[in-house]
Write a protein that holds these residues in place. Structure first.
Motif, PDB file in Angstrom:
ATOM      1  N   CYS A  78      27.223 -60.536 -30.062  1.00 16.51           N
ATOM      2  CA  CYS A  78      27.091 -61.995 -30.132  1.00 16.51           C
ATOM      3  C   CYS A  78      27.247 -62.451 -31.585  1.00 16.51           C
ATOM      4  O   CYS A  78      26.515 -62.004 -32.469  1.00 16.51           O
ATOM      5  N   THR A  79      28.200 -63.329 -31.811  1.00 15.65           N
ATOM      6  CA  THR A  79      28.557 -63.725 -33.173  1.00 15.65           C
ATOM      7  C   THR A  79      27.376 -64.315 -33.926  1.00 15.65           C
ATOM      8  O   THR A  79      27.199 -64.097 -35.120  1.00 15.65           O
ATOM      9  N   TYR A  80      26.549 -65.062 -33.240  1.00 16.00           N
ATOM     10  CA  TYR A  80      25.471 -65.850 -33.840  1.00 16.00           C
ATOM     11  C   TYR A  80      24.161 -65.085 -33.972  1.00 16.00           C
ATOM     12  O   TYR A  80      23.176 -65.637 -34.468  1.00 16.00           O
ATOM     13  N   CYS A  81      24.074 -63.850 -33.498  1.00 18.74           N
ATOM     14  CA  CYS A  81      22.795 -63.166 -33.302  1.00 18.74           C
ATOM     15  C   CYS A  81      21.906 -63.186 -34.550  1.00 18.74           C
ATOM     16  O   CYS A  81      22.293 -62.706 -35.623  1.00 18.74           O
ATOM     17  N   TYR A  82      20.696 -63.693 -34.396  1.00 20.35           N
ATOM     18  CA  TYR A  82      19.765 -63.785 -35.523  1.00 20.35           C
ATOM     19  C   TYR A  82      19.275 -62.411 -35.974  1.00 20.35           C
ATOM     20  O   TYR A  82      18.700 -62.266 -37.057  1.00 20.35           O
ATOM     21  N   ALA A  83      19.499 -61.388 -35.152  1.00 22.65           N
ATOM     22  CA  ALA A  83      19.029 -60.047 -35.501  1.00 22.65           C
ATOM     23  C   ALA A  83      19.993 -59.304 -36.413  1.00 22.65           C
ATOM     24  O   ALA A  83      19.654 -58.233 -36.925  1.00 22.65           O
ATOM     25  N   ARG A  84      21.179 -59.828 -36.627  1.00 21.67           N
ATOM     26  CA  ARG A  84      22.159 -59.118 -37.446  1.00 21.67           C
ATOM     27  C   ARG A  84      21.619 -58.703 -38.818  1.00 21.67           C
ATOM     28  O   ARG A  84      21.842 -57.561 -39.255  1.00 21.67           O
ATOM     29  N   PRO A  85      20.923 -59.578 -39.541  1.00 19.92           N
ATOM     30  CA  PRO A  85      20.447 -59.172 -40.876  1.00 19.92           C
ATOM     31  C   PRO A  85      19.506 -57.976 -40.865  1.00 19.92           C
ATOM     32  O   PRO A  85      19.373 -57.282 -41.881  1.00 19.92           O
ATOM     33  N   THR A  86      18.841 -57.695 -39.721  1.00 17.96           N
ATOM     34  CA  THR A  86      17.920 -56.551 -39.689  1.00 17.96           C
ATOM     35  C   THR A  86      18.664 -55.229 -39.831  1.00 17.96           C
ATOM     36  O   THR A  86      18.064 -54.213 -40.192  1.00 17.96           O
ATOM     37  N   HIS A  87      19.960 -55.214 -39.551  1.00 13.89           N
ATOM     38  CA  HIS A  87      20.729 -53.978 -39.685  1.00 13.89           C
ATOM     39  C   HIS A  87      20.846 -53.556 -41.155  1.00 13.89           C
ATOM     40  O   HIS A  87      21.066 -52.378 -41.451  1.00 13.89           O
ATOM     41  N   GLU A  88      20.684 -54.511 -42.040  1.00 10.65           N
ATOM     42  CA  GLU A  88      20.763 -54.200 -43.470  1.00 10.65           C
ATOM     43  C   GLU A  88      19.611 -53.298 -43.904  1.00 10.65           C
ATOM     44  O   GLU A  88      19.753 -52.503 -44.829  1.00 10.65           O
ATOM     45  N   TYR A  89      18.453 -53.416 -43.228  1.00  9.70           N
ATOM     46  CA  TYR A  89      17.312 -52.592 -43.592  1.00  9.70           C
ATOM     47  C   TYR A  89      17.552 -51.116 -43.279  1.00  9.70           C
ATOM     48  O   TYR A  89      16.868 -50.235 -43.804  1.00  9.70           O
ATOM     49  N   TRP A  90      18.513 -50.846 -42.406  1.00 10.80           N
ATOM     50  CA  TRP A  90      18.857 -49.471 -42.047  1.00 10.80           C
ATOM     51  C   TRP A  90      20.046 -48.964 -42.870  1.00 10.80           C
ATOM     52  O   TRP A  90      20.504 -47.841 -42.677  1.00 10.80           O
ATOM     53  N   GLY A  91      20.558 -49.815 -43.758  1.00 12.35           N
ATOM     54  CA  GLY A  91      21.644 -49.396 -44.632  1.00 12.35           C
ATOM     55  C   GLY A  91      23.025 -49.762 -44.159  1.00 12.35           C
ATOM     56  O   GLY A  91      24.016 -49.237 -44.682  1.00 12.35           O
ATOM     57  N   TYR A  92      23.121 -50.679 -43.189  1.00 13.01           N
ATOM     58  CA  TYR A  92      24.415 -51.046 -42.636  1.00 13.01           C
ATOM     59  C   TYR A  92      24.708 -52.525 -42.867  1.00 13.01           C
ATOM     60  O   TYR A  92      23.826 -53.308 -43.233  1.00 13.01           O
ATOM     61  N   SER A  93      25.944 -52.901 -42.601  1.00  9.33           N
ATOM     62  CA  SER A  93      26.333 -54.298 -42.708  1.00  9.33           C
ATOM     63  C   SER A  93      25.886 -55.060 -41.456  1.00  9.33           C
ATOM     64  O   SER A  93      25.855 -54.504 -40.357  1.00  9.33           O
ATOM     65  N   PRO A  94      25.571 -56.348 -41.608  1.00 10.88           N
ATOM     66  CA  PRO A  94      25.215 -57.171 -40.449  1.00 10.88           C
ATOM     67  C   PRO A  94      26.432 -57.632 -39.652  1.00 10.88           C
ATOM     68  O   PRO A  94      26.288 -58.272 -38.613  1.00 10.88           O
ATOM     69  N   GLY A  95      27.637 -57.305 -40.149  1.00 12.01           N
ATOM     70  CA  GLY A  95      28.855 -57.732 -39.474  1.00 12.01           C
ATOM     71  C   GLY A  95      29.238 -56.809 -38.341  1.00 12.01           C
ATOM     72  O   GLY A  95      28.465 -56.584 -37.417  1.00 12.01           O
ATOM     73  N   THR A  96      30.436 -56.245 -38.404  1.00 11.50           N
ATOM     74  CA  THR A  96      30.865 -55.374 -37.311  1.00 11.50           C
ATOM     75  C   THR A  96      30.009 -54.116 -37.203  1.00 11.50           C
ATOM     76  O   THR A  96      29.893 -53.538 -36.120  1.00 11.50           O
ATOM     77  N   ASP A  97      29.380 -53.681 -38.297  1.00  5.35           N
ATOM     78  CA  ASP A  97      28.470 -52.536 -38.204  1.00  5.35           C
ATOM     79  C   ASP A  97      27.374 -52.773 -37.175  1.00  5.35           C
ATOM     80  O   ASP A  97      26.967 -51.850 -36.460  1.00  5.35           O
ATOM     81  N   PHE A  98      26.864 -53.992 -37.117  1.00  3.00           N
ATOM     82  CA  PHE A  98      25.757 -54.321 -36.220  1.00  3.00           C
ATOM     83  C   PHE A  98      26.104 -54.023 -34.761  1.00  3.00           C
ATOM     84  O   PHE A  98      25.228 -53.646 -33.977  1.00  3.00           O
ATOM     85  N   GLU A  99      27.361 -54.180 -34.402  1.00  2.18           N
ATOM     86  CA  GLU A  99      27.753 -53.990 -33.003  1.00  2.18           C
ATOM     87  C   GLU A  99      28.492 -52.685 -32.753  1.00  2.18           C
ATOM     88  O   GLU A  99      28.811 -52.368 -31.614  1.00  2.18           O
ATOM     89  N   ARG A 100      28.772 -51.912 -33.802  1.00  2.00           N
ATOM     90  CA  ARG A 100      29.475 -50.640 -33.607  1.00  2.00           C
ATOM     91  C   ARG A 100      28.634 -49.444 -34.030  1.00  2.00           C
ATOM     92  O   ARG A 100      29.000 -48.301 -33.777  1.00  2.00           O
ATOM     93  N   ILE A 101      27.494 -49.656 -34.693  1.00  2.00           N
ATOM     94  CA  ILE A 101      26.580 -48.567 -35.050  1.00  2.00           C
ATOM     95  C   ILE A 101      25.239 -48.868 -34.391  1.00  2.00           C
ATOM     96  O   ILE A 101      24.484 -49.738 -34.845  1.00  2.00           O
ATOM     97  N   ILE A 102      24.947 -48.188 -33.313  1.00  2.00           N
ATOM     98  CA  ILE A 102      23.740 -48.450 -32.539  1.00  2.00           C
ATOM     99  C   ILE A 102      22.747 -47.313 -32.747  1.00  2.00           C
ATOM    100  O   ILE A 102      23.065 -46.141 -32.522  1.00  2.00           O
ATOM    101  N   LEU A 103      21.563 -47.661 -33.197  1.00  2.00           N
ATOM    102  CA  LEU A 103      20.507 -46.679 -33.389  1.00  2.00           C
ATOM    103  C   LEU A 103      19.671 -46.602 -32.119  1.00  2.00           C
ATOM    104  O   LEU A 103      19.139 -47.610 -31.651  1.00  2.00           O
ATOM    105  N   VAL A 104      19.571 -45.422 -31.572  1.00  2.00           N
ATOM    106  CA  VAL A 104      18.913 -45.198 -30.279  1.00  2.00           C
ATOM    107  C   VAL A 104      17.535 -44.577 -30.513  1.00  2.00           C
ATOM    108  O   VAL A 104      17.421 -43.477 -31.063  1.00  2.00           O
TER     109      VAL A 104
END
Length: 354
Positions: A78-104
């Motif tokens: 989802c383009t607008y997702c408010y959770a995107r910035p949280t991916h930065e805390y794991w060392g990733y980008s909030p952009g395409t990284d957020f939807e292509r790198i999934i931590l399980v």
């Protein structure tokens, strides 16, 4: 990153902004992928083992006491997702990284059971998916959410679920048992009935038609459903308030709520790029109306206004929602989940004498 790159079909974010908190990001995780295979379109799943899984929430805007997220990052894109910035805390980008790198979070069920067995545990509904969707596509394989629900039923613990995926109907057997005890409520996120918009805005979610079918199936099994028209984006889906209310009312939804899109942190850059590429004829109108509702900015961090906006336009949306709900939704209170049924099963193998 250049805006002249080919459009990434199947992805929401079209750019991968630099992580604000790290000089070097964890892009090395993708060194084994051939560049010719377009890594932006491939998804990688990484197993992680957090020490805790239940988070206590303090925000007055979200209406939740606890949240639990079995996955970090979300395939839905989802383009607008408010959770995107949280991916930065794991060392990733909030952009395409957020939807292509999934931590399980494979150990989420064990951590939940550990939390529920603490003497200090305070029983309040736990919301699964306060951040990312617990029924995103990879749940078909990992089944972590299903295991979490089994524990909720085992302990008779109240649970709320937020999702935009029809996969939730896989677990109707557990959800129905929880509903009989008034221990579960579901919120289905439905942003638009226009499939062309839905595909661009949230490319890997269930179709609008499938979401309506999901609402109907859940309600037919006695599971209370709230619909989240979230977010409302001016000049894109703000004309659908009445049509969505009518559609979900016919399928049995008990209530409907909304939020105004809030482009926190790097989301402003990600969304601006997306709307410019997809709707160049009205991009400026969309962004200007958002600024009008958020004090001249694309985002607002203030509690009370950040989710609803302010000003004439925000007030107009609120009034439309009130009228739509009055016309198409039942005038019934949404059930309050029970907290008095909570029990800790005897796992010692011995009968309790007293």
């Amino acid at each position: 990153m250049s805006n002249n790159l080919p459009y990434k079909n199947g992805r929401g974010a079209q750019i991968n902004p630099h992580n604000r908190f790290f000089s070097q990001e964890k892009g090395d995780d993708f060194d084994d992928i051939d560049p010719a295979e377009e890594p932006e379109l491939k998804t990688k799943f990484i197993q992680v083992h957090p020490k805790t899984i239940v988070n206590k929430l303090s925000s007055p805007d979200v209406g939740m006491y606890y949240s639990l997220n079995p996955y970090q990052g979300c395939e839905h894109g989802c383009t607008y997702c408010y959770a995107r910035p949280t991916h930065e805390y794991w060392g990733y980008s909030p952009g395409t990284d957020f939807e292509r790198i999934i931590l399980v979070k494979q150990n989420a069920p064990e951590l939940l059971e550990e939390a529920l067995n603490k003497k200090s545990w305070h029983v309040q509904p736990i919301s699964i998916s306060g951040n990312t969707d617990c029924y995103q596509p990879c749940e078909r394989e990992y089944k972590i959410t299903r295991r979490l629900l089994e524990i909720m039923l085992k302990y008779r613990h109240p649970v709320g679920i937020i999702t935009k995926n029809a996969l939730i109907t896989r677990d109707l057997d557990i959800l129905e048992e929880l509903a009989k005890l008034n221990l579960v409520a579901v919120s289905i996120s439905l942003t638009s009935l226009k499939e062309e918009l839905r595909r661009k805005l949230e490319p890997r979610t269930a179709t609008s038609h499938k979401k309506l079918e999901t609402i109907e199936r859940l309600t037919q099994h006695g599971i209370p459903v709230n619909v989240m028209m979230a977010p409302i984006i001016p000049a894109l889906n703000d004309d659908e308030i009445f049509s969505i209310a009518e559609a979900v009312g016919k399928r049995g939804a008990l209530s409907m709520h909304h939020t105004i899109v809030r482009l926190n942190g790097p989301n402003g850059e990600i969304f601006t790029d997306w709307v410019t590429k997809n709707y160049p004829d009205r991009a400026e109108k969309v962004l200007n109306q958002l600024r009008e509702m958020h004090g001249g900015k694309l985002s607002d961090s203030r509690f009370g206004t950040r989710m609803k906006g302010e000003g004439v336009y925000a007030l107009s949306i609120q009034r439309q929602m009130q009228l739509a709900k009055k016309r198409f939704l039942p005038n019934l209170p949404f059930p309050r989940l029970r907290t008095d049924l909570f029990t800790r099963p005897d796992t010692s193998g011995q009968m309790k004498l007293f």
